[in-house]
Design a protein around this motif. Structure first.
Motif, PDB file in Angstrom:
ATOM      1  N   SER A 181       0.867  -1.182   0.000  1.00 28.12           N
ATOM      2  CA  SER A 181       0.000   0.000   0.000  1.00 28.12           C
ATOM      3  C   SER A 181       0.896   1.223   0.000  1.00 28.12           C
ATOM      4  O   SER A 181       1.941   1.239   0.644  1.00 28.12           O
ATOM      5  CB  SER A 181      -0.902   0.008   1.233  1.00 28.12           C
ATOM      6  OG  SER A 181      -1.657   1.206   1.309  1.00 28.12           O
ATOM      7  N   HIS A 182       0.506   2.237  -0.746  1.00 30.00           N
ATOM      8  CA  HIS A 182       1.318   3.445  -0.758  1.00 30.00           C
ATOM      9  C   HIS A 182       0.510   4.587  -1.351  1.00 30.00           C
ATOM     10  O   HIS A 182      -0.246   4.402  -2.305  1.00 30.00           O
ATOM     11  CB  HIS A 182       2.606   3.250  -1.571  1.00 30.00           C
ATOM     12  CG  HIS A 182       3.817   3.834  -0.906  1.00 30.00           C
ATOM     13  ND1 HIS A 182       4.137   5.152  -0.997  1.00 30.00           N
ATOM     14  CD2 HIS A 182       4.755   3.281  -0.131  1.00 30.00           C
ATOM     15  CE1 HIS A 182       5.246   5.380  -0.315  1.00 30.00           C
ATOM     16  NE2 HIS A 182       5.642   4.264   0.234  1.00 30.00           N
ATOM     17  N   ARG A 183       0.696   5.775  -0.777  1.00 28.11           N
ATOM     18  CA  ARG A 183       0.022   6.955  -1.306  1.00 28.11           C
ATOM     19  C   ARG A 183       0.579   7.290  -2.677  1.00 28.11           C
ATOM     20  O   ARG A 183       1.770   7.184  -2.928  1.00 28.11           O
ATOM     21  CB  ARG A 183       0.211   8.135  -0.356  1.00 28.11           C
ATOM     22  CG  ARG A 183      -0.520   7.993   0.965  1.00 28.11           C
ATOM     23  CD  ARG A 183      -0.033   9.015   1.950  1.00 28.11           C
ATOM     24  NE  ARG A 183       1.370   8.750   2.310  1.00 28.11           N
ATOM     25  CZ  ARG A 183       2.079   9.554   3.096  1.00 28.11           C
ATOM     26  NH1 ARG A 183       1.534  10.644   3.583  1.00 28.11           N
ATOM     27  NH2 ARG A 183       3.320   9.246   3.391  1.00 28.11           N
ATOM     28  N   ALA A 184      -0.317   7.705  -3.564  1.00 31.57           N
ATOM     29  CA  ALA A 184       0.082   7.953  -4.949  1.00 31.57           C
ATOM     30  C   ALA A 184       1.168   9.009  -5.045  1.00 31.57           C
ATOM     31  O   ALA A 184       2.083   8.909  -5.878  1.00 31.57           O
ATOM     32  CB  ALA A 184      -1.146   8.377  -5.769  1.00 31.57           C
ATOM     33  N   GLU A 185       1.138  10.014  -4.168  1.00 33.50           N
ATOM     34  CA  GLU A 185       2.081  11.114  -4.279  1.00 33.50           C
ATOM     35  C   GLU A 185       3.503  10.719  -3.930  1.00 33.50           C
ATOM     36  O   GLU A 185       4.463  11.385  -4.325  1.00 33.50           O
ATOM     37  CB  GLU A 185       1.646  12.298  -3.409  1.00 33.50           C
ATOM     38  CG  GLU A 185       1.554  11.988  -1.917  1.00 33.50           C
ATOM     39  CD  GLU A 185       0.174  11.549  -1.497  1.00 33.50           C
ATOM     40  OE1 GLU A 185      -0.155  11.719  -0.315  1.00 33.50           O
ATOM     41  OE2 GLU A 185      -0.573  11.026  -2.357  1.00 33.50           O
ATOM     42  N   SER A 186       3.664   9.644  -3.170  1.00 29.85           N
ATOM     43  CA  SER A 186       5.012   9.233  -2.778  1.00 29.85           C
ATOM     44  C   SER A 186       5.427   7.888  -3.354  1.00 29.85           C
ATOM     45  O   SER A 186       6.585   7.488  -3.232  1.00 29.85           O
ATOM     46  CB  SER A 186       5.121   9.168  -1.247  1.00 29.85           C
ATOM     47  OG  SER A 186       4.177   8.250  -0.718  1.00 29.85           O
ATOM     48  N   LYS A 187       4.502   7.200  -4.004  1.00 30.05           N
ATOM     49  CA  LYS A 187       4.805   5.870  -4.535  1.00 30.05           C
ATOM     50  C   LYS A 187       5.909   5.915  -5.572  1.00 30.05           C
ATOM     51  O   LYS A 187       6.848   5.118  -5.528  1.00 30.05           O
ATOM     52  CB  LYS A 187       3.539   5.255  -5.140  1.00 30.05           C
ATOM     53  CG  LYS A 187       3.773   3.870  -5.738  1.00 30.05           C
ATOM     54  CD  LYS A 187       2.481   3.293  -6.308  1.00 30.05           C
ATOM     55  CE  LYS A 187       2.723   1.923  -6.924  1.00 30.05           C
ATOM     56  NZ  LYS A 187       1.469   1.351  -7.481  1.00 30.05           N
ATOM     57  N   ASP A 188       5.815   6.858  -6.516  1.00 31.37           N
ATOM     58  CA  ASP A 188       6.811   6.930  -7.582  1.00 31.37           C
ATOM     59  C   ASP A 188       8.200   7.228  -7.024  1.00 31.37           C
ATOM     60  O   ASP A 188       9.196   6.674  -7.493  1.00 31.37           O
ATOM     61  CB  ASP A 188       6.420   7.996  -8.614  1.00 31.37           C
ATOM     62  CG  ASP A 188       5.186   7.605  -9.418  1.00 31.37           C
ATOM     63  OD1 ASP A 188       4.845   6.407  -9.417  1.00 31.37           O
ATOM     64  OD2 ASP A 188       4.576   8.490 -10.031  1.00 31.37           O
ATOM     65  N   VAL A 189       8.261   8.106  -6.030  1.00 33.41           N
ATOM     66  CA  VAL A 189       9.554   8.452  -5.433  1.00 33.41           C
ATOM     67  C   VAL A 189      10.169   7.234  -4.746  1.00 33.41           C
ATOM     68  O   VAL A 189      11.365   6.940  -4.894  1.00 33.41           O
ATOM     69  CB  VAL A 189       9.389   9.612  -4.426  1.00 33.41           C
ATOM     70  CG1 VAL A 189      10.711   9.886  -3.718  1.00 33.41           C
ATOM     71  CG2 VAL A 189       8.897  10.859  -5.126  1.00 33.41           C
ATOM     72  N   THR A 190       9.346   6.500  -3.986  1.00 30.92           N
ATOM     73  CA  THR A 190       9.840   5.319  -3.283  1.00 30.92           C
ATOM     74  C   THR A 190      10.305   4.254  -4.258  1.00 30.92           C
ATOM     75  O   THR A 190      11.384   3.669  -4.101  1.00 30.92           O
ATOM     76  CB  THR A 190       8.752   4.743  -2.368  1.00 30.92           C
ATOM     77  OG1 THR A 190       8.326   5.749  -1.447  1.00 30.92           O
ATOM     78  CG2 THR A 190       9.264   3.537  -1.596  1.00 30.92           C
ATOM     79  N   GLU A 191       9.508   4.002  -5.292  1.00 31.39           N
ATOM     80  CA  GLU A 191       9.898   2.998  -6.285  1.00 31.39           C
ATOM     81  C   GLU A 191      11.171   3.394  -7.008  1.00 31.39           C
ATOM     82  O   GLU A 191      12.029   2.552  -7.298  1.00 31.39           O
ATOM     83  CB  GLU A 191       8.769   2.785  -7.288  1.00 31.39           C
ATOM     84  CG  GLU A 191       7.637   1.940  -6.756  1.00 31.39           C
ATOM     85  CD  GLU A 191       6.673   1.507  -7.845  1.00 31.39           C
ATOM     86  OE1 GLU A 191       6.404   0.305  -7.954  1.00 31.39           O
ATOM     87  OE2 GLU A 191       6.207   2.386  -8.598  1.00 31.39           O
ATOM     88  N   SER A 192      11.318   4.676  -7.276  1.00 30.23           N
ATOM     89  CA  SER A 192      12.528   5.150  -7.941  1.00 30.23           C
ATOM     90  C   SER A 192      13.764   4.892  -7.082  1.00 30.23           C
ATOM     91  O   SER A 192      14.808   4.451  -7.583  1.00 30.23           O
ATOM     92  CB  SER A 192      12.403   6.641  -8.252  1.00 30.23           C
ATOM     93  OG  SER A 192      13.592   7.144  -8.824  1.00 30.23           O
ATOM     94  N   CYS A 193      13.651   5.140  -5.776  1.00 22.95           N
ATOM     95  CA  CYS A 193      14.771   4.894  -4.867  1.00 22.95           C
ATOM     96  C   CYS A 193      15.107   3.410  -4.801  1.00 22.95           C
ATOM     97  O   CYS A 193      16.285   3.021  -4.770  1.00 22.95           O
ATOM     98  CB  CYS A 193      14.438   5.411  -3.467  1.00 22.95           C
ATOM     99  SG  CYS A 193      14.341   7.216  -3.330  1.00 22.95           S
ATOM    100  N   LEU A 194      14.078   2.563  -4.781  1.00 23.85           N
ATOM    101  CA  LEU A 194      14.306   1.123  -4.713  1.00 23.85           C
ATOM    102  C   LEU A 194      14.989   0.611  -5.979  1.00 23.85           C
ATOM    103  O   LEU A 194      15.959  -0.151  -5.913  1.00 23.85           O
ATOM    104  CB  LEU A 194      12.976   0.403  -4.514  1.00 23.85           C
ATOM    105  CG  LEU A 194      12.319   0.558  -3.139  1.00 23.85           C
ATOM    106  CD1 LEU A 194      10.836   0.200  -3.198  1.00 23.85           C
ATOM    107  CD2 LEU A 194      13.022  -0.311  -2.102  1.00 23.85           C
ATOM    108  N   LEU A 195      14.495   1.045  -7.123  1.00 23.20           N
ATOM    109  CA  LEU A 195      15.077   0.590  -8.391  1.00 23.20           C
ATOM    110  C   LEU A 195      16.480   1.132  -8.583  1.00 23.20           C
ATOM    111  O   LEU A 195      17.364   0.441  -9.100  1.00 23.20           O
ATOM    112  CB  LEU A 195      14.168   1.007  -9.550  1.00 23.20           C
ATOM    113  CG  LEU A 195      12.787   0.336  -9.578  1.00 23.20           C
ATOM    114  CD1 LEU A 195      11.904   0.977 -10.642  1.00 23.20           C
ATOM    115  CD2 LEU A 195      12.924  -1.163  -9.833  1.00 23.20           C
ATOM    116  N   LYS A 196      16.704   2.369  -8.166  1.00 24.10           N
ATOM    117  CA  LYS A 196      18.044   2.955  -8.252  1.00 24.10           C
ATOM    118  C   LYS A 196      19.025   2.161  -7.406  1.00 24.10           C
ATOM    119  O   LYS A 196      20.208   2.026  -7.775  1.00 24.10           O
ATOM    120  CB  LYS A 196      18.007   4.418  -7.796  1.00 24.10           C
ATOM    121  CG  LYS A 196      19.333   5.140  -7.929  1.00 24.10           C
ATOM    122  CD  LYS A 196      19.207   6.599  -7.491  1.00 24.10           C
ATOM    123  CE  LYS A 196      20.550   7.321  -7.599  1.00 24.10           C
ATOM    124  NZ  LYS A 196      20.431   8.746  -7.164  1.00 24.10           N
TER     125      LYS A 196
END
Length: 307
Positions: A181-196
Motif C-alpha cells: 500500500s502506498h500513497r500515490a504522491e510518494s509511490k513513484d519516489v519510493t519505487e525510484s529509490c528502490l530501483l536505483k
C-alpha cells in the motif's frame, strides 16, 4: 497489546519500565522534526534474516557521543507472541542502558535512531501458530494509532521457490521489494529509490500482475509472515514496503548484511547527513552484536542470552 517505556537513570542506565497508555508516547518525535514516525520491522521467516538485519542496524548505530546511537524507547507485550527473554544482546556501548544496569531482551523491543524519524522494532519470538494474522493486525493497528505512517518490513524469501528469472549472480540480484500500500504522491519516489538501489519488484505482486507465481503463493500463505504483515499494514492504512532477499536456511548473517545495507540506503536517503557513524561507509560490513560471536562459540557465552 501493552507497551512500556524505560525510565532512564544516570548515565543512560535503565532502572525500570513504566506502562504507557498511548502508542504516541513511544513514537513521539521532537516538535522541530517535520515528519511522521517510520518503523522498520523484521519478518520472522526464512533464515531469520529480518531479525538478524535488525540486530545489525541496532549494533551498528553508534556514533561519537552518548546520544548518537539507537536507544531503547519501548517494550511491547502481546499475548499471541511466544515468550522469549534473555540478557541484553548488544555491545556495552550500544544504548539500552549504561554501566551494569542493562535491560533484558524482550519478545519485542523498539529503538529510536536519533536525529531521524526512524524507529527499529526487533521481534525475537514468532506469533503462535495460526495466530500470525491476528497479531499482525493488532501490531499495525497499534502503530497507526501511534502516528506511524510508513512501515518497512525486512526478511527472507524461500530461495527454492524462485523461478528462472529470479536466479541471478550477486547479492543485489536476489533482493526484491513489495509495496502492499502506498500513497500515490510518494509511490513513484519510493519505487525510484528502490530501483536505483538495484532492488527489483517481486513478480506477481501489485507492481507486476503479469505473473501468477508469487501472487498464488501470497494468496495461499497470506496468514504467514511476511504476507500477514503486508496485508495488515494495508488494512491499517499504512504505507508499507517489504525488502526481502531470496535465501536458504543456514548461516544467514551475510544475507542480513545485504538486507540491512539496502534498507539504510533507501530508508535513510533523506537523512544521509544524520546517519550514525557506523552506517555511513557502504563499503564496510555493519557491526555484528556480541551475541552472534557467542553463538558461534568464538567467545564464552554469558548465561541467559537470546540469539
Amino acid at each position: 497489546m501493552r507497551a512500556y517505556r524505560p525510565i532512564q537513570q544516570s548515565q543512560g542506565a535503565v532502572d525500570a519500565f513504566e506502562l504507557v497508555s498511548d502508542a504516541e508516547e513511544i513514537f513521539r518525535l521532537p516538535e522541530d522534526m517535520e515528519s511522521s514516525p517510520i518503523v522498520i520491522i523484521p519478518s520472522v521467516s526464512v533464515g531469520n534474516v529480518g531479525q538478524l538485519a535488525i540486530d545489525l542496524l541496532v549494533e551498528s548505530s553508534s556514533g561519537g557521543g552518548e546520544e548518537d546511537h539507537a536507544r531503547l524507547c519501548g517494550v511491547v507485550h502481546h499475548p499471541l507472541v511466544l515468550p522469549c527473554y534473555g540478557g541484553y544482546p548488544y555491545s556495552l556501548d550500544t544504548r539500552g542502558g549504561g554501566g551494569n544496569k542493562k535491560p533484558m531482551a524482550h519478545p519485542i523491543d523498539i529503538y529510536h535512531v536519533p536525529q531521524t524519524p526512524v524507529f527499529v522494532l526487533q521481534q525475537r519470538a514468532p506469533a503462535a501458530a495460526g495466530c500470525q494474522m491476528d497479531f499482525a493486525m493488532d501490531l499495525m493497528g497499534w502503530l497507526a494509532a501511534g502516528g506511524v505512517t510508513n512501515v518497512w518490513i525486512v526478511g527472507g524469501l524461500d530461495a527454492t521457490l524462485r523461478r528462472d528469472e529470479d536466479i541471478g549472480s550477486g547479492d543485489d540480484a536476489h533482493l526484491r521489494y513489495v509495496m502492499a500500500s502506498h500513497r500515490a504522491e510518494s509511490k513513484d519516489v519510493t519505487e525510484s529509490c528502490l530501483l536505483k538501489r538495484g532492488i527489483q519488484a517481486l513478480c506477481g505482486t501489485e507492481q507486476n500482475e503479469n505473473s501468477r507465481h508469487w501472487k498464488g503463493i501470497w494468496d495461499k500463505e497470506r496468514v504467514h509472515m511476511p504476507w500477514a504483515l503486508l496485508d495488515a499494514a494495508k488494512d491499517a492504512g499504512l504505507d508499507a514496503v517489504g525488502v526481502f532477499k531470496f535465501v536458504l536456511e543456514g548461516d544467514n548473517t551475510a544475507d542480513a548484511q545485504v538486507v540491512a545495507r539496502a534498507v539504510i540506503d533507501v530508508v535513510f536517503s533523506s537523512w544521509e547527513s544524520r546517519l550514525p557513524d557506523g552506517w555511513r561507509d557502504g563499503s564496510c560490513l555493519l557491526k555484528e552484536p556480541p551475541s552472534w560471536h557467542w553463538i558461534r562459540q568464538s567467545r564464552p557465552t554469558p548465561p541467559g542470552y537470546v540469539f
